[in-house]
Each structure stands twice: as C-alpha cells, then as structure tokens.
Design a protein around this motif. Structure first.
Motif, mmCIF file in Angstrom:
data_model
loop_
_atom_site.group_PDB
_atom_site.id
_atom_site.type_symbol
_atom_site.label_atom_id
_atom_site.label_comp_id
_atom_site.label_asym_id
_atom_site.label_seq_id
_atom_site.Cartn_x
_atom_site.Cartn_y
_atom_site.Cartn_z
ATOM 1 N N GLN A 1 1.169 -1.451 0.035
ATOM 2 C CA GLN A 1 0.604 0.214 -0.031
ATOM 3 C C GLN A 1 1.056 1.684 -0.216
ATOM 4 O O GLN A 1 0.376 1.453 -0.888
ATOM 5 N N LEU A 2 2.160 0.981 0.743
ATOM 6 C CA LEU A 2 2.040 2.499 1.101
ATOM 7 C C LEU A 2 3.982 2.216 0.807
ATOM 8 O O LEU A 2 4.500 1.026 0.901
ATOM 9 N N VAL A 3 4.840 3.530 0.620
ATOM 10 C CA VAL A 3 6.453 3.010 0.441
ATOM 11 C C VAL A 3 6.731 2.659 1.992
ATOM 12 O O VAL A 3 6.092 3.052 3.132
ATOM 13 N N TYR A 4 8.031 1.772 1.750
ATOM 14 C CA TYR A 4 8.284 1.421 3.084
ATOM 15 C C TYR A 4 8.610 2.635 4.023
ATOM 16 O O TYR A 4 9.603 3.483 3.504
ATOM 17 N N GLY A 5 8.340 2.640 5.684
ATOM 18 C CA GLY A 5 8.929 3.684 5.987
ATOM 19 C C GLY A 5 10.602 4.587 6.705
ATOM 20 O O GLY A 5 9.996 5.510 6.415
ATOM 21 N N LEU A 6 11.012 3.401 6.328
ATOM 22 C CA LEU A 6 12.443 3.911 6.348
ATOM 23 C C LEU A 6 12.555 4.947 5.168
ATOM 24 O O LEU A 6 13.592 5.969 4.811
ATOM 25 N N LEU A 7 12.054 4.994 4.551
ATOM 26 C CA LEU A 7 13.029 4.908 3.003
ATOM 27 C C LEU A 7 11.364 6.681 2.635
ATOM 28 O O LEU A 7 11.368 6.835 1.337
ATOM 29 N N GLN A 8 10.489 6.764 3.398
ATOM 30 C CA GLN A 8 8.755 7.735 3.506
ATOM 31 C C GLN A 8 10.165 9.127 3.444
ATOM 32 O O GLN A 8 10.554 9.866 4.367
ATOM 33 N N LEU B 1 13.073 7.576 -3.715
ATOM 34 C CA LEU B 1 13.396 6.666 -3.848
ATOM 35 C C LEU B 1 14.520 5.753 -4.736
ATOM 36 O O LEU B 1 15.231 5.507 -4.764
ATOM 37 N N LEU B 2 14.442 7.065 -5.696
ATOM 38 C CA LEU B 2 16.002 6.834 -7.376
ATOM 39 C C LEU B 2 17.186 6.868 -6.483
ATOM 40 O O LEU B 2 17.644 6.230 -7.100
ATOM 41 N N GLU B 3 16.838 7.291 -5.579
ATOM 42 C CA GLU B 3 18.382 7.590 -4.826
ATOM 43 C C GLU B 3 19.051 7.122 -4.368
ATOM 44 O O GLU B 3 19.960 6.694 -3.867
ATOM 45 N N PHE B 4 18.524 5.687 -3.707
ATOM 46 C CA PHE B 4 18.665 4.114 -3.182
ATOM 47 C C PHE B 4 19.263 3.633 -4.629
ATOM 48 O O PHE B 4 19.565 2.284 -4.510
ATOM 49 N N THR B 5 18.838 3.503 -5.812
ATOM 50 C CA THR B 5 19.413 2.749 -7.208
ATOM 51 C C THR B 5 21.000 3.073 -7.446
ATOM 52 O O THR B 5 21.736 4.396 -7.320
ATOM 53 N N GLY B 6 21.415 1.460 -6.804
ATOM 54 C CA GLY B 6 22.590 1.320 -6.473
ATOM 55 C C GLY B 6 23.375 1.738 -5.691
ATOM 56 O O GLY B 6 24.945 1.410 -5.280
ATOM 57 N N HIS B 7 22.703 1.869 -4.695
ATOM 58 C CA HIS B 7 22.557 1.989 -2.857
ATOM 59 C C HIS B 7 23.829 0.793 -2.654
ATOM 60 O O HIS B 7 23.146 -0.681 -3.088
ATOM 61 N N ARG B 8 24.599 0.782 -2.167
ATOM 62 C CA ARG B 8 25.482 -0.577 -1.537
ATOM 63 C C ARG B 8 24.293 -1.598 -0.694
ATOM 64 O O ARG B 8 24.281 -3.214 -0.941
ATOM 65 N N LEU C 1 21.398 -0.853 0.349
ATOM 66 C CA LEU C 1 19.822 -1.239 0.212
ATOM 67 C C LEU C 1 19.268 -1.033 -1.238
ATOM 68 O O LEU C 1 20.119 -0.844 -2.193
ATOM 69 N N GLN C 2 18.502 -2.258 -1.604
ATOM 70 C CA GLN C 2 17.534 -2.427 -3.075
ATOM 71 C C GLN C 2 16.060 -2.261 -3.177
ATOM 72 O O GLN C 2 15.507 -2.809 -2.173
ATOM 73 N N VAL C 3 15.966 -1.505 -3.704
ATOM 74 C CA VAL C 3 14.951 -1.652 -4.373
ATOM 75 C C VAL C 3 13.823 -1.622 -5.354
ATOM 76 O O VAL C 3 14.496 -1.633 -6.636
ATOM 77 N N GLN C 4 13.164 -2.595 -5.483
ATOM 78 C CA GLN C 4 12.970 -3.339 -6.507
ATOM 79 C C GLN C 4 10.955 -3.705 -6.510
ATOM 80 O O GLN C 4 10.168 -3.112 -5.669
ATOM 81 N N VAL C 5 10.384 -3.179 -7.942
ATOM 82 C CA VAL C 5 8.954 -3.092 -8.078
ATOM 83 C C VAL C 5 8.271 -4.377 -8.049
ATOM 84 O O VAL C 5 8.688 -4.610 -9.203
ATOM 85 N N LEU C 6 6.814 -4.854 -7.657
ATOM 86 C CA LEU C 6 6.167 -5.466 -8.476
ATOM 87 C C LEU C 6 5.374 -4.655 -9.431
ATOM 88 O O LEU C 6 4.368 -4.338 -8.888
ATOM 89 N N SER C 7 5.438 -5.483 -10.679
ATOM 90 C CA SER C 7 4.322 -4.660 -11.029
ATOM 91 C C SER C 7 3.039 -4.841 -11.420
ATOM 92 O O SER C 7 3.024 -6.173 -11.043
ATOM 93 N N LEU D 1 10.065 -6.534 -10.899
ATOM 94 C CA LEU D 1 11.730 -6.338 -12.050
ATOM 95 C C LEU D 1 12.768 -6.482 -11.126
ATOM 96 O O LEU D 1 12.947 -5.939 -10.168
ATOM 97 N N SER D 2 13.994 -6.160 -12.150
ATOM 98 C CA SER D 2 14.934 -5.818 -11.343
ATOM 99 C C SER D 2 15.176 -4.334 -10.374
ATOM 100 O O SER D 2 14.411 -3.855 -11.156
ATOM 101 N N VAL D 3 15.894 -4.343 -10.624
ATOM 102 C CA VAL D 3 16.918 -2.740 -9.887
ATOM 103 C C VAL D 3 16.427 -1.952 -10.314
ATOM 104 O O VAL D 3 15.965 -1.001 -10.341
ATOM 105 N N GLU D 4 17.290 -1.792 -11.835
ATOM 106 C CA GLU D 4 17.375 -1.141 -12.732
ATOM 107 C C GLU D 4 15.841 -0.873 -13.568
ATOM 108 O O GLU D 4 15.975 0.051 -14.126
ATOM 109 N N ASP D 5 15.503 -2.213 -13.818
ATOM 110 C CA ASP D 5 14.009 -2.089 -14.932
ATOM 111 C C ASP D 5 13.359 -1.203 -13.545
ATOM 112 O O ASP D 5 12.036 0.009 -13.779
ATOM 113 N N SER D 6 13.599 -1.793 -12.009
ATOM 114 C CA SER D 6 12.448 -1.362 -11.172
ATOM 115 C C SER D 6 12.480 0.863 -11.298
ATOM 116 O O SER D 6 11.758 1.251 -11.028
#
Length: 282
Positions: free
Chosen positions: A109-116, A181-188, A190-196, A253-258
């Motif tokens: 439903q929401l962005v994870y609290g640590l990433l808000q 959220l995009l700032e975490f792309t490539g983060h050592r 933390l990784q963010v993926q989207v379930l499309s 999706l992969s981190v990059e595609d996400s």
C-alpha cells in the motif's frame, strides 16, 4: 511566566528529558528566555519542552548540548524520547528494527517507512488523526537514522506498483518521494524492486510483511492489521515468509528496471508543478 510543573523523571523518557533540561538550564543560571536566545528559539518553547507539552527535536537537542556543554546528553536522550512517541504496539518492532542486520519487506500500500520522505510520512500519519502529528513524524524520521550508520542493515524492499500510483499528499509530495526512492538505485546496502501490475497474482496477495534477521536473536516476521502489529519468531512462519519473499523478489522487476518504472511513473503522473523538468545525463 511558564507554568511550573513538578515532573517525575521516572515517568517516561519525555518526562526525564524535560526534567533534565530544566535541571541543566537552572544549573547554568539561565532563564527560559535566555536559553532560548542562545539556541535561537523562544523561551516559551523551552517551557513547553520542560513541561512535556512539546516533543523536542534532534536539532533542538544538539543545540542544547552545544549551548550547555552537556557532552551529547540530550542528543543521546532524544532517540529514546522519539521512540517513546510511537504507538505502544509499534515500539517493540522499532526496537527490533534498530538491531536488525538484514531486513526484507514487501509493501502493498505504502512506501516502506524507512524510505519515506518527511512530507509523505506526514500525509500518511495524518490519516490516523493523531493528537501529536509532528511527534509521530519526528519519530518516523528518527527510525531512518539506522540507514546512515557506518554499517547499516542490509535491506531489500519490494514495493507493489500500486504504491507508486497512489497520490499520497498530492503531486509534489509524490514526485519528491519517488525521486527519493531513485536515490537508492545502486546503493550498497539497500535495494528497491517494484512488483509490477503485469505480475498478476503473486506470493503475497494477503498483504504486506517484513522479515528481520539479527546477529544474536532469532529471526522475526512482522505484520499489521487494522489497529496493531504482530511479531513472531515461529520457525514455520519464518520459513514460509522466506519462501514467499524469495518468490516476490523473483517475480519483481530488477533494480534497474524498477528504477526505470519509478522514473516513468514520476514523469507521467507527477509532473513538476512548475512545468520545468530537469534532465540528467547518465
């Protein structure tokens, strides 16, 4: 003059903070207004914090430490104070989250609290009509400090695509949230993926959950219902959660595609209100 209230420093972290602030201020021979002038706030705010009518912030605490030479006392206390502002049923989870070495979470439903972002968190928390919204926001921002540690927990986050489309707080708030959220792309760590949406039915249609691992404690799984949260270390539940999370990650999706999807949704749904787009070259 502020109403002089007798505080019991053992009643709560907030009471102890107010009691200690008054004790340290008076030990330095300062009136509330005088301390306020030194740390660039009003004497009224000092009085409200001393009498627990106002929750202090980390910035306030750091300025008091600098002004009174208290060797980081209030900067250390503020973490306990802000954590105490969380709902009672959520505090055990926050304590475990702060100790976790590995966090894996699926959010439907929401962005994870640590990433808000602060603005997004404020809009989310306001829906519960809390008595002290700013205290809750400050507590949520305080939780995020674990990501800034020298060795933060390894965190894997899967967000349902619906999270990106739900306009929490309005267009500008959502744009800033997706940019964050995009700032975490490539983060050592933390990784963010989207379930499309194209994934269709998936392993956690029942809802969101978070699993945590620790150096010295058993793994736990955390879920929430309408009014409270639930943690369990039941081995069968842990195994089932791990299996479901592995399937979610494989389907997402992969981190990059996400990141590409997040960017597309941000540009198509949450266009910059000023009408000016910034384009970067990779």
């Amino acid at each position: 003059m502020a109403n002089i209230q007798s505080l019991d420093p053992t009643a709560s972290p907030l009471d102890y903070y107010g009691w200690e602030l008054r004790r340290q201020r008076e030990a330095h021979g300062l009136k509330q207004g005088q301390l306020g002038e030194i740390i660039f706030c009003t004497g009224s705010l000092i009085g409200q914090i001393e009498t627990t009518k106002k929750v202090p912030t980390r910035d306030f605490s750091e300025r008091v430490d600098a002004a009174l030479g208290t060797d980081g006392l209030f900067s250390r206390l503020i973490g306990l104070v802000l954590r105490s502002q969380l709902p009672h049923w959520f505090q055990p989870y926050a304590e475990m989250e702060a100790k976790a070495t590995y966090i894996s979470t699926y959010q439907a439903q929401l962005v994870y609290g640590l990433l808000q972002t602060e603005e997004y968190a404020r809009a989310v928390l306001a829906t519960g009509k809390p008595d002290d919204l700013e205290g809750l926001v400050a507590a949520r921002m305080e939780r995020q400090r674990i990501l800034g540690r020298e060795q933060p927990p390894l965190a894997c986050v899967v967000l349902d695509e619906a999270v990106l489309h739900r306009p929490i707080g309005g267009l500008e708030v959502m744009r800033k949230q997706l940019e964050h959220l995009l700032e975490f792309t490539g983060h050592r760590w933390l990784q963010v993926q989207v379930l499309s949406y194209s994934a269709g039915e998936h392993a956690s249609l029942a809802g969101s959950f978070t699993a945590m691992r620790f150096d010295d404690d058993p793994d736990v799984v955390y879920t929430e219902d309408l009014i409270s949260g639930h943690m369990t270390a039941n081995p069968e539940t842990i195994r089932e959660a791990a299996l479901r999370y592995a399937r979610l990650q494989a389907t997402a999706l992969s981190v990059e595609d996400s990141a590409a999807l997040i960017t597309r949704v941000m540009e198509e749904r949450y266009e910059d209100p000023s009408g000016h787009e910034e384009h970067t070259v990779a």
